[in-house]
Design an enzyme around this catalytic site. Structure first.
Site, PDB file in Angstrom:
ATOM      1  N   LYS A   1       2.314  25.130  -4.065  1.00 26.23           N
ATOM      2  CA  LYS A   1       1.417  25.036  -3.945  1.00 26.23           C
ATOM      3  C   LYS A   1       1.290  23.166  -3.615  1.00 26.23           C
ATOM      4  O   LYS A   1       1.085  21.812  -4.175  1.00 26.23           O
ATOM      5  CB  LYS A   1       0.164  25.264  -4.196  1.00 26.23           C
ATOM      6  CG  LYS A   1      -0.379  26.411  -3.856  1.00 26.23           C
ATOM      7  CD  LYS A   1      -1.211  27.488  -5.107  1.00 26.23           C
ATOM      8  CE  LYS A   1      -1.209  28.826  -4.472  1.00 26.23           C
ATOM      9  NZ  LYS A   1      -2.440  29.062  -5.238  1.00 26.23           N
TER      10      LYS A   1
ATOM     11  N   ASP B   1       0.499  38.310 -12.675  1.00 21.45           N
ATOM     12  CA  ASP B   1      -0.652  37.796 -12.287  1.00 21.45           C
ATOM     13  C   ASP B   1      -1.967  37.662 -12.979  1.00 21.45           C
ATOM     14  O   ASP B   1      -2.707  38.530 -12.890  1.00 21.45           O
ATOM     15  CB  ASP B   1      -0.401  38.380 -11.324  1.00 21.45           C
ATOM     16  CG  ASP B   1      -1.080  36.587 -10.397  1.00 21.45           C
ATOM     17  OD1 ASP B   1      -1.436  36.090 -10.280  1.00 21.45           O
ATOM     18  OD2 ASP B   1      -1.728  37.823  -9.109  1.00 21.45           O
TER      19      ASP B   1
ATOM     20  N   LYS C   1       5.881  39.458  -4.163  1.00 18.59           N
ATOM     21  CA  LYS C   1       4.427  39.806  -4.624  1.00 18.59           C
ATOM     22  C   LYS C   1       3.532  40.581  -4.197  1.00 18.59           C
ATOM     23  O   LYS C   1       4.099  41.618  -3.368  1.00 18.59           O
ATOM     24  CB  LYS C   1       3.455  38.746  -3.679  1.00 18.59           C
ATOM     25  CG  LYS C   1       3.789  37.143  -4.078  1.00 18.59           C
ATOM     26  CD  LYS C   1       3.568  36.207  -4.054  1.00 18.59           C
ATOM     27  CE  LYS C   1       4.009  34.823  -4.299  1.00 18.59           C
ATOM     28  NZ  LYS C   1       3.342  33.245  -3.540  1.00 18.59           N
TER      29      LYS C   1
ATOM     30  N   ARG D   1       1.004  -1.123  -0.248  1.00 19.94           N
ATOM     31  CA  ARG D   1       0.485   0.452  -0.195  1.00 19.94           C
ATOM     32  C   ARG D   1       0.831   1.380  -0.426  1.00 19.94           C
ATOM     33  O   ARG D   1       0.678   2.379  -0.649  1.00 19.94           O
ATOM     34  CB  ARG D   1      -0.984  -0.078   0.780  1.00 19.94           C
ATOM     35  CG  ARG D   1      -2.111   1.362   1.134  1.00 19.94           C
ATOM     36  CD  ARG D   1      -2.556   1.844   0.538  1.00 19.94           C
ATOM     37  NE  ARG D   1      -3.409   0.463  -0.231  1.00 19.94           N
ATOM     38  CZ  ARG D   1      -3.231   0.956  -1.688  1.00 19.94           C
ATOM     39  NH1 ARG D   1      -2.489   2.000  -2.380  1.00 19.94           N
ATOM     40  NH2 ARG D   1      -3.523   0.699  -2.702  1.00 19.94           N
TER      41      ARG D   1
ATOM     42  N   GLU E   1       5.717  40.543  -9.168  1.00 20.88           N
ATOM     43  CA  GLU E   1       4.527  39.961  -9.532  1.00 20.88           C
ATOM     44  C   GLU E   1       4.031  40.760  -9.509  1.00 20.88           C
ATOM     45  O   GLU E   1       4.748  42.700  -8.837  1.00 20.88           O
ATOM     46  CB  GLU E   1       4.177  39.280  -8.036  1.00 20.88           C
ATOM     47  CG  GLU E   1       2.341  38.859  -8.519  1.00 20.88           C
ATOM     48  CD  GLU E   1       1.598  38.170  -7.894  1.00 20.88           C
ATOM     49  OE1 GLU E   1       1.605  37.668  -7.414  1.00 20.88           O
ATOM     50  OE2 GLU E   1       0.972  39.144  -7.011  1.00 20.88           O
TER      51      GLU E   1
END
Lengths: 282, 282, 282, 282, 282, 282
Positions: free
Chosen positions: B141, B222, B171, B106, B201
């Site tokens: 992320k 962005d 940012k 597993r 950004e």
């Protein structure tokens, strides 16, 4: 959704996971962008917001992330784990050092977004079978760290075993190796203490009949058609707990539940849930 | 797909992650089902199979899982990470103790299935932009443990920064806190060593113009429309590396790439990839 | 000295190192001398003093050492990291349990003394090149634990890469293995994401010319004479960042800086810095 | 130099330290330069060379570094820890994967260079007092990880206590807190087991007389003039072990030794040793 | 004794415990006595002997201890865990480096002696109830590290739950807090997955009657007289599993077993077992 | 009993042990019984009680257990480590969350019960030799984690060495390997620093004579008759510290002490102490 399901794991278990994620993200030099661009004493308040509908899970982990970076951050919680989210809902506000908030932001959102994704996916199945007797349960098809088990509960689901050691799940290979259902159940009963549950997987109604005759009390019906599931429920007549398994989706889960099985397990609610979109508003 | 992308991380980095997953799964009593039902000396060979089409990643982690449970297992590899999979393809065969194979199964599948899911999702974007100059890159992320960064490369993508410390990404909040683009770039250049890249950004073409005038060499555009991206590419005239970001899907990625940007970043290839269906045949 | 350089690493990164040092020193039985000779409730105030001139670094680690042994100790800081020290300067005062202060003393002084030694050695080079365009940078010739990188910044220096993974540094063996400067740069560019810097080491002006022609943007000039460094600066004409390396001392560093190179790297500021003499006055 | 001094610490103790250094250096992405530029199957042999004269220590740690990165590397050792080095001496040859050798190189050299620096600095003091009865001993002014204690032995020195718990060292603050030499010795003897040594620090000959009268068997003479050391040796008449301490250098150590003391302790041999120049020849 | 009980835990779980014990014993300087007195190349063979009668457990941990200190030691096993021991029995022979054998000796004996003590104490209870239907089970009154659970199985006993999370055990305080037996069982059933067993503790026959009526399937009879146990068995009529608990000794256990209960739990077999005398013969 | 003996180990050393025990007990899902049955905001006060006579040790570890589970629990201590206990004595009261108290209960009791068992067993020997010059000392026959060494002191005993590295203990095998008592002592003295004690084990009075003649200052008399011990004391005439060892019991310890030896060592006070019965009253 029963409040009994939503028992956040002890901080003793969650903190090391969040700490490891932060340490990995900080690397060797820390958040060089925030350290270079934001004054050490700059303060602010940000709001953790839902950007998509769903069910919240992992707020606890997010809170721990903020507090590990800076114990002096204050967090005001508006919605708790298990709560339904609509786009624009404020989940919590975090106040204090801007540097600290920006440093913790991504790890906090990664935990809360992923776990809320699991809760949301689970809740879709739970909602779909409302009114039936069945329960949605997860599997061991998880990423390590175990918070996904908790997220399943936040979504209204129930947990199957947590690992290889807290319950016996006899699958086809075990049956074959031991020489059949009777042999395998005998071996297990001879060696197991009285506080561990035993489930046996069967592929056919003939196997089910054998297992029931031998007094098995929890039986996994693997990849059976809904017709066979119905027959299994009838054959069982309430003796064993019956679990349906295999390719469960939001589309087919209600039909499965209506066969009368007790539990329906899904690997997809953990291994294939997509992240729920959460964000910080400054 | 360039072989240069597929550099499996050092075993020194991967083994602790796999070991932690196994230890978590074994819990306190180990694989009680296999220990109770399978003879200690039973041997066999199983085949790791693809059940769905995709791109393989994480075979290395799966191999480590089997060898941690039993160093004497032998593994014959047919398809390596980065290889394309069709249903029914044999990826590898594992021979030796049946107990050990079942105990490791597993965890091995969880790693390989999840990472192959990331690679497969990445490859879908990479394939969609074939022939353009753009590259697909990942974000932060991710779930902790970083093998997802490698899986992105297995799928033909490239990596963005690995954490908060190996590159600067300025940012909107950093710009605001520092007092504008000029001020933030000056602060960063004053404090940063010469071996760390800086990306800034921007949300508008006016900001882009300012950043280019200040000599920024990597700029994140962005959530711009494709029209604005095209204008940005024209304004840039090859000076800076341009990255497009925001709501990238397999459906819209080619149009984005055709604006002429250099890189396109996607959080979804890591945070919302679904597991690829792999399994063991006995 | 720019305040931007002095960004103390996150406590999440520093505390485990200090804790490990304390646990090693406490061993299995703890500070048996203080436990046997000092009353548990004896209190006092001690002063952390500079005994030699230098630059302070590592006060943060020292504070953590005292607080790990006894969270109730209070610390009053007079001079912060990066501050110049003269013999007899009071750096900080620590008040509370005498037992705890004595138990933590050596570990606190070991961190602060060693790191201040690195900062002081760095500052000597930085001072020596004042008014030139060059920056002093460190290398990977450090003891593990990475606080030395921070100490270099406290001394007015800048950091080179932190490890093997946050930047590419192509040395002679890599060039030879890849088949030359053109081949090695092509391989690296094909496989590397856009957020990682690349530096290439050259030994001759001919190699420098080749690297510049191929668009290398950071070049390490290894062990060149000052005459060659001057020629390199002229050839470069501002295109690439140039780093001078090899046998840098306080005696020769200004001459190197006056060749016009951008950065000068020194292993000695970390691997051969002597401890700065600090002590506790009771 | 006695071979008995050179007992390399157990691999169980050394490996975690070397592993941590490698993991820190590998970071999250590993040796990206070597991975991108050197073929996975490229092989070679490199020679670990002395570039300056000195005494070798830490070869064991270097070997562990190479083997942790690649267990299949073969290492042929020509000179062992404790051996005298001349520039150009081959210490060892390492054969196998070029990638692996380059990845491990810096960590291996950092350990061996630093520890050989400690051994070399120690040996300078040991050589300077040849023929006297005195021994050179180290202090607790070390960097964590304890290999420095072993390096001192490689240089012909001896170890003082390893931490706070393996011996009692009563300093001025302990004496003051307990209320004098008699009181402090009584307290220690009342509470200590019979397998732990006790040393007491004295600043004056009057204190020495008191300590001798009370039967102290190990006495540290702190910062005494050589004349006072000679008087102390005479007063002692062989009863206690006498340790001289304070500002010991290669220049003054022989005169100290000729006073007749038993041991001379030096913090500088650990906290201020400069790295010995070692390198790999390809 | 059923061979099924004796399933040694995975080396992945045992090795960290043995390694920690060795590292603690080696401390910072290792086995200084053996290192100073035994030649590095001295070889020998020692025999692990039983000096008192008993049941063997923990040989696996002892083997791991020897192999961690020196992987080249060879071990020839004559008696396996669960085997009955008589004084003078040879359990195993260990051959190789004398230094390594002496260094590992105490840790190996500490594990094997303690665990064999648990197995021996357990076996005394198991032997005493031979021929009855009852099983001896352990409790959570253990020292951390969990090998004691395995030792209980080596002695012929069975395991109760391993921790707080693998089964529900409702005690008097839980019943009181939830508002009675009916309320507590309802709460537990509402929130618990189907793979976790539930046991409820009762102090009186009236409580037993209530629990049986509510369908409880495992019931702990706490500190009841043998007469009450007999009545409980009669009332139960085979419906629930009954566990007797409280002050079980080798003297009274048979009488308890003869009441007809299913399991008898004892904390003393783990928390108060004395070490079995084993030793090495050189 | 001297208060000097009872120096609780630093929380830096104890907390990791208690944390590990709690994490092991919590497993992956935590205290599911308390979480399901007790309201999160239920509060209460419990009393930690002695149920049998004895000597307290390990209260510190118990306090840490409660505080790790819930830092807001308040603890009122009535009896401290080293205090004599009678059945019914209240040791401490713990107030706060009932869930937290129940979750921590077992681990807290396991530490305090086991360590009080060691202290109680030690105190029985200490009491038995009251008025003689002998001291009771422990051995290395302990379970890992070292709190047993502290428990011995709580019971009025003294510690022998803590591990393999803080003192030399030359046993028969070391003597044989080195070639006799003279040879072994010479080797040890040549290689050992001046802060480490040396003890040598002798089996006969002839060996004792040799060891005394060579100036050994600590001698272990292994398994000698009381007559031989008396002769040994006479031969020694106060020169060396004499330790009697072998099969010490509460019944024979006074007679051994009356032979005039300095210390009497017992493995049984650690490896075979039974747990002292402590419990929580709600």
């Amino acid at each position: 959704m029963s409040v009994d399901l939503i028992r956040p794991p002890s901080t003793l278990l969650v903190e090391p996971q969040v700490r490891a994620a932060l340490v990995e993200d900080l690397g060797r030099a820390g958040d060089i962008t925030s350290d270079l661009t934001i004054a050490p004493d700059a303060k602010g308040t940000v709001r953790l917001m839902a950007r998509k509908p769903g069910v919240l899970a992992g707020l606890n982990a997010a809170e721990i992330a903020f507090h590990l970076v800076d114990p002096s951050l204050s967090i005001d919680v508006a919605i708790r784990d298990g709560g339904r989210l609509n786009p624009g809902d404020r989940i919590a506000s975090i106040s204090g050092s801007l540097r600290a908030i920006l440093t913790a932001e991504r790890v906090a959102l990664n935990f809360a977004g992923h776990l809320s994704g699991v809760a949301t996916t689970t809740a879709a199945l739970v909602d779909a079978i409302a009114g039936t007797r069945a329960r949605i349960v997860c599997t061991r098809k998880t990423t390590p760290g175990l918070l996904e088990k908790y997220a399943v509960r936040c979504g209204g689901g129930f947990n199957h075993r947590f690992g290889l050691d807290d319950a016996v799940l006899i699958k086809d290979n075990h049956i074959a190796a031991a020489g059949g259902i009777a042999a395998v159940l005998e071996r297990v009963r001879a060696g197991l203490g009285h506080m561990t549950k035993v489930e046996i997987e069967v592929d056919t109604l003939a196997q089910l009949e054998e297992a029931l005759a031998l007094g098995a009390d929890t039986i996994l019906l693997d990849n059976m058609s809904n017709d066979d599931l119905r027959r299994a429920v009838a054959m069982n007549a309430g003796r064993a707990v019956l679990e349906a398994s295999g390719s469960v989706t939001a589309a087919n889960v209600r039909a499965i539940a209506e066969t009368g099985v007790d539990t329906i397990s899904s690997g997809a609610i953990t291994h294939s849930a997509t992240s729920l979109d959460l964000g910080l508003d400054f």
